[in-house]
Scaffold this active site. Structure first.
Site, PDB file in Angstrom:
ATOM      1  N   ILE A  14       1.813  11.504  -2.424  1.00 35.41           N
ATOM      2  CA  ILE A  14       1.956  10.000  -2.074  1.00 35.41           C
ATOM      3  C   ILE A  14       2.545   9.265  -3.120  1.00 35.41           C
ATOM      4  CG2 ILE A  14       0.009   8.614  -1.295  1.00 35.41           C
ATOM      5  CD1 ILE A  14      -1.383  10.926  -0.076  1.00 35.41           C
ATOM      6  N   PRO A  20       6.371   2.539  -1.232  1.00 28.92           N
ATOM      7  CA  PRO A  20       5.103   2.151  -0.581  1.00 28.92           C
ATOM      8  C   PRO A  20       5.801   0.953   0.744  1.00 28.92           C
ATOM      9  CG  PRO A  20       5.381   1.070  -2.611  1.00 28.92           C
ATOM     10  CD  PRO A  20       6.489   2.349  -2.335  1.00 28.92           C
ATOM     11  N   ASN A  34       1.016  -1.193  -0.058  1.00 24.93           N
ATOM     12  CA  ASN A  34       0.010  -0.177  -0.071  1.00 24.93           C
ATOM     13  C   ASN A  34       0.918   1.206   0.020  1.00 24.93           C
ATOM     14  OD1 ASN A  34      -2.220   1.447  -0.100  1.00 24.93           O
ATOM     15  ND2 ASN A  34      -3.149   0.485   1.848  1.00 24.93           N
ATOM     16  N   HIS A  35       0.374   2.321  -0.712  1.00 24.21           N
ATOM     17  CA  HIS A  35       0.943   3.492  -0.512  1.00 24.21           C
ATOM     18  C   HIS A  35       0.996   4.126   1.014  1.00 24.21           C
ATOM     19  CE1 HIS A  35       1.447   4.233  -4.754  1.00 24.21           C
ATOM     20  NE2 HIS A  35       0.180   3.527  -4.927  1.00 24.21           N
ATOM     21  N   VAL A  36       2.061   5.174   1.294  1.00 25.14           N
ATOM     22  CA  VAL A  36       2.085   5.743   2.561  1.00 25.14           C
ATOM     23  C   VAL A  36       1.989   7.022   2.428  1.00 25.14           C
ATOM     24  CG1 VAL A  36       3.264   3.692   3.605  1.00 25.14           C
ATOM     25  CG2 VAL A  36       4.529   5.778   2.687  1.00 25.14           C
TER      26      VAL A  36
END
Length: 214
Positions: free
Chosen positions: A125, A130, A115-117
């Site tokens: 973003i 990630p 997932n992206h942070v």
């Protein structure tokens, strides 16, 4: 004639252990079929699929962010035997996605371990590195249409994920998981059978189950 021709194309285009495209996978078990047309497929050398698993049309199976990147010696995406992956689904693995035997999904399911942070508020973003967290789906489970399985999720054996649920977390065997974010709405024990977990919707686990609510 058009329909017969298209049927022939679909049969010829399916990926199996005997097809040239099948040789790129780390392992395809006997009877595996990935339907034509496939979705985006790359990183095959890190993908294992067990015997007699069927993968629907336009299903994407990928390991890593881009093709031809060395991801190390270990299998990253493993799908067990006798599974059925619904059309249009996406399984995107970077560290570890494990799907047990006899797992069925509806169409358009999304499963990923990355997932992206948004840790740095000053960096877009999409440009932040990630974060990975392994995913495990227990044997015998059913994943409903349009469900999203997020990084860090562990589903036990014989679990049900409702259509459209967004799932993250650890759920024991025989859980029914639903909602956004998903919660465990039913469970099973030999003593109580199928029941509503304590505290959910104000229902005691010992109370008779009102099946009209689910």
């Amino acid at each position: 004639m058009i329909h017969r021709t298209y049927t022939g194309i679909r049969r010829a285009g399916a990926i199996s252990p005997e097809s040239p495209a099948g040789y790129r996978f780390r392992h395809l078990g006997a009877g595996v079929s990935i339907a034509f047309p496939p979705g985006a497929i790359f990183g095959e050398q890190w993908i294992e699929i067990g015997d007699h698993t069927l993968v629907g049309e336009r299903v994407s199976l990928s390991c890593g962010m881009v093709p031809d990147r060395d991801l190390g010696p270990d299998t990253i995406l493993r799908i067990g035997a006798s599974c059925s992956i619904g059309r249009g689904s996406h399984i995107v693995a970077h560290q570890s996605v494990r799907i047990g035997d006899d797992v069925f999904t509806g169409p358009y399911v999304y499963i990923t371990d990355q997932n992206h942070v948004y840790d740095d508020p000053d960096v877009p973003i999409g440009r932040q590195w990630p974060r990975n967290s392994p995913v495990s789906i227990g044997s015998g489970s059913w994943i409903g249409t349009g469900a999203i399985i997020l990084p860090g999720t562990t589903l036990g054996r014989q679990c049900v994920v409702a259509g459209g649920a967004v799932v993250r977390g650890v759920f024991p065997d025989h859980s029914v998981v639903a909602g956004v974010p998903a919660k465990r709405v039913r469970g099973y024990s030999p003593e109580l059978g199928w029941h509503t977990p304590a505290g959910l919707n104000g229902v005691s686990p010992e109370a008779p189950l009102d099946r009209t609510r689910f």
